[in-house]
Design a protein around this motif. Structure first.
Motif: not given
Length: 758
Positions: A197-221
């Motif tokens: 839920k957006p109210e439960d998302l923490t800044p640490a969660d955001f950072d993990a999402l942002n970094a992970g998607l940046k790293t893996y955005s071109g990975d098909e699997l």
């Protein structure tokens, strides 16, 4: 994994399989090299014409590319199998060593169903009793768990890898099993974070999402597993929720300045995911299209299209998905506007609406803006979309025309191009600075650039770009006629002129043919063209050139392109090795004059546009035009001397490219370098306040460039009339500039500056 299976496993079959895949890699590498150097190389050099230019050539090039993808996929499969075999062998060795150590402690291990039992030997107790039994049980179970994880993850990775494509091969590359397994596990982890839920998302969660998607955005699997795990509704809920400050207050207050990065990385990830052919991904695509015209949440104002379109501004989305998405988006807009009879107010940003786009260029409320950006990266989908019907004559709408000139209006049919470029009332929007946003129409121009040229907007064509097909050529014809009918469609939105200028520069063979008005039918020889020719009227081309010429960027794209094209033509036609059936059936003098004349008319028409911009209400500086020419040098850095820079339609020669090869590099390269050097000295500034002087200066420059090209081509081919070609080029230039002035006078109602007399 069963205890007995691991303990008694014989790895010969797996060893043989790894060996076979290793041998397959060697064979596929050879095939890849042969396809690239042989099949692909010959296809690029061949003299394609007609149907073969757009269909056979494309098929061969794509087929050649499949060998590379096959090698890549085979490499990944080999690496996963090899690592899994090695890991299982290691776990088997550890299992047997642990059993042997247990035997030394008077412990016996026996299979028990799929598991095992550890007991003390009768009459000989273990030194530490039950503790030794428990320790050995834990060690053996840990070994089995590790082996099970290796086996399961390998199976999942291999299945996911193979399932990515229904036809052909995936280009996903993994160096080992752990890399592929890590991608799948990271996808599940990040999908779980995005599902919060957006109210439960923490800044640490955001950072993990942002970094992970940046790293893996071109990975098909990763991308496929992330998207299908989160599901289409989950994607919409996430982006809508995170942009609702009432819900995502905590993460928004601390990370809102990084929302643009997350938007980009999420867009790239989803674009990669749509390229997968898995059943789950096809379900995701269908669900996303179906959700487009539905509210994302009960209490929110955003519809699915508004949310998703803002996650399509980066990356290459699957063409079929874009086609389905665009069709449903147009259907929705027709319902919301009564078939285009009034503005799409549902897309108008209101004060309390969330900011769904975080780039600062616009609010993101108009879904057409983001969708146009997606099309700009996907040329084939863009071509199909713009050529599709918006309304037909049989539908209930307000668009009329006097088609047969009898004084009576009747309903007209509109394509998506007609509607978006000519009729749509684009919703007003603002940038994050409070200025009027131009993003919607500008993205439309970028999408048109991709749709007409066959390559992503903002790029130059290359040797792999296909000659123009029927859909692209038809769209170009519509664009030219539309600008001619009402130049304000472009001049009132001058920021679109850089894209329209690039489009124009890639249709110079078609444009020169239209300007030639050759009653003897020899323009096909004078201006060789591969692919489908755009059907253009002379008067419409004149209007287009004068209109585009009013923009420094548009002017520069066409002027530089025309000079490169002219230089290539001089080399092409003065080449004594050109086969007789491809020769322009006139003397060298008439040939040089004809080339210079058409080039002069293009430059003259552009010069009239420049006059309007510099001396008319726009009040631009001549230096802006020189600066824009100078900036073209970077774009042309890899295309000088190849002829590719003006579009692959010029590739129609007996020796693999109209201007390919050393001679052409010398001729066109020298001409363009000279032009770029002149632009850096700002040659137009002194004449910038006088119409006559501006005209004469452009006329002189055109003569200089035409003469230089003709002389260089004659020298390169050792022709006996080297001293005469300059005079021939000068005569052609004079006629061309006179043609431009005469034709422009016929459309003087669109101009406010004085047009020089012929």
């Amino acid at each position: 994994m069963d205890f007995e299976d691991l303990h008694s496993a014989k790895f010969k079959l797996l060893d043989d399989l790894v060996t076979d895949w290793s041998s397959m890699l060697t064979k596929l590498k050879t095939l890849e090299t042969d396809a690239k150097e042989g099949l692909q190389g010959k296809a690029l050099k061949a003299n394609w014409a007609g149907y073969n230019a757009t269909v056979s050539r494309e098929f061969i090039l794509k087929s050649a590319g499949e060998f590379g993808d096959a090698h890549t996929q085979a490499t990944s499969i080999h690496n996963i199998l090899r690592d899994t075999r090695d890991e299982l062998k290691t776990q088997q060795r550890l299992l047997k060593e642990a059993i042997d150590r247990g035997r030394g402690k008077n412990l016996t291990v026996t299979p028990n169903g799929g598991g095992f039992t550890v007991r003390e030997n009768p009459g000989k107790k273990a030194p530490n009793g039950q503790t030794d039994v428990d320790d050995l049980c834990r060690e053996l179970q840990g070994i089995l768990d590790t082996a099970t994880e290796s086996d399961t993850s390998a199976s999942e990775a291999l299945k996911a890898l193979v399932d990515l494509k229904d036809y052909g091969f995936s280009d996903a590359k993994y160096k080992d099993r752990d890399t592929a397994d890590a991608a799948l596990k990271e996808a599940e982890k990040l999908a779980a974070l995005a599902a919060k839920k957006p109210e439960d998302l923490t800044p640490a969660d955001f950072d993990a999402l942002n970094a992970g998607l940046k790293t893996y955005s071109g990975d098909e699997l990763f991308a496929e597993h992330f998207a299908t795990t989160l599901k289409a509704d989950g994607v919409l809920d996430f982006w809508a929720g995170i942009n609702d400050p009432r819900l995502a207050y905590q993460v928004g207050s601390e990370r809102v300045d990084q929302y643009d990065d997350l938007q980009k990385h999420l867009s790239l990830t989803l674009a990669t995911a749509t390229q997968a052919d898995t059943t789950e991904m096809w379900t995701w695509k269908g669900d996303m299209v179906r959700a487009g015209d539905q509210p994302v949440s009960k209490n929110g104002s955003s519809m699915g299209f508004q949310v998703m379109s803002n996650l399509m501004r980066w990356g290459d989305y699957d063409d079929q998905f874009l086609n389905s998405y665009g069709t449903k988006l147009i259907e929705t807009e027709k319902k919301l506007t009564d078939n285009g009879s009034h503005p799409p107010m549902a897309w108008q940003h209101m004060g309390m609406d969330p900011l769904l786009n975080r780039t600062g260029s616009d609010s993101g409320s108009d879904p057409m803006t983001g969708f146009m950006k997606a099309l700009s990266n996907s040329p084939d989908a863009a071509t199909d979309f713009f050529n599709a019907d918006f309304v037909t004559k049989d539908e209930d709408h307000d668009f009329e025309e006097d088609a047969d000139g009898n004084g009576k209006n009747e309903k007209r049919e509109l394509s998506n191009f007609d509607y978006l470029f000519e009729e749509r009332d684009w919703p007003e929007d603002r940038t994050d600075k409070g200025d009027d946003s131009i993003e919607g129409r500008n993205n439309m121009a970028l999408a048109l650039e991709a749709a007409t040229t066959g390559h992503p907007a903002g790029e130059m064509p290359n040797q792999y770009t296909e000659p123009h097909n029927e859909g692209q050529a038809r769209l170009m014809s519509d664009l030219v006629a539309s600008v001619s009918d009402d130049p304000k469609r472009l001049t009132d939105h001058a920021y679109m002129s850089d894209s329209v200028g690039q489009i124009t520069s890639e249709y110079l063979p078609d444009i020169n043919r239209a300007l030639a008005d050759d009653p003897h039918g020899n323009t096909d020889k004078l201006f060789p063209l591969a692919g489908t020719q755009a059907q253009l009227e002379h008067k419409d081309v004149t209007a287009l050139l004068v209109t585009v010429g009013q923009s420094p960027d548009g002017h520069a794209a066409v002027e530089v392109g025309q000079k490169a094209y002219m230089a290539g033509l001089m080399d092409y036609h003065l080449n004594p090795d050109l086969p007789a059936d491809q020769r322009y059936p006139h003397s060298p003098e008439e040939t040089v004059q004809a080339i210079a004349r058409r080039s002069g008319e293009v430059s003259g028409s552009l010069a009239i546009g420049m006059q309007e911009a510099v001396l008319g209400p726009a009040g631009k500086e001549a230096k802006e035009f020189s600066d824009s020419v100078a900036q073209q040098k970077n774009a042309w850095s890899g295309a000088i001397g190849t002829g590719i820079g003006v579009g692959v339609s010029f590739i129609a020669t007996p020796v693999g490219g109209a201007v390919a090869g050393g001679v052409a590099t010398t001729v066109s390269g020298m001409v363009l370098e000279h032009i770029f050097q002149q632009s850096e000295t700002d040659v137009l500034t002194e004449a910038s306040k006088d119409a006559g002087e501006l005209w004469e200066k452009n006329r002189d420059l055109s003569a200089e460039h035409s003469q230089m090209a003709a002389i260089d081509a004659a020298k390169a081919h050792g022709l006996p009339y080297e001293d005469q070609v300059a005079d021939w080029a000068l005569e052609g230039r004079d006629d061309g500039f006179n043609d431009a002035a005469t034709n422009a006078q016929r459309m003087a109602d669109h101009l406010t500056t004085e047009v020089p007399a012929a």
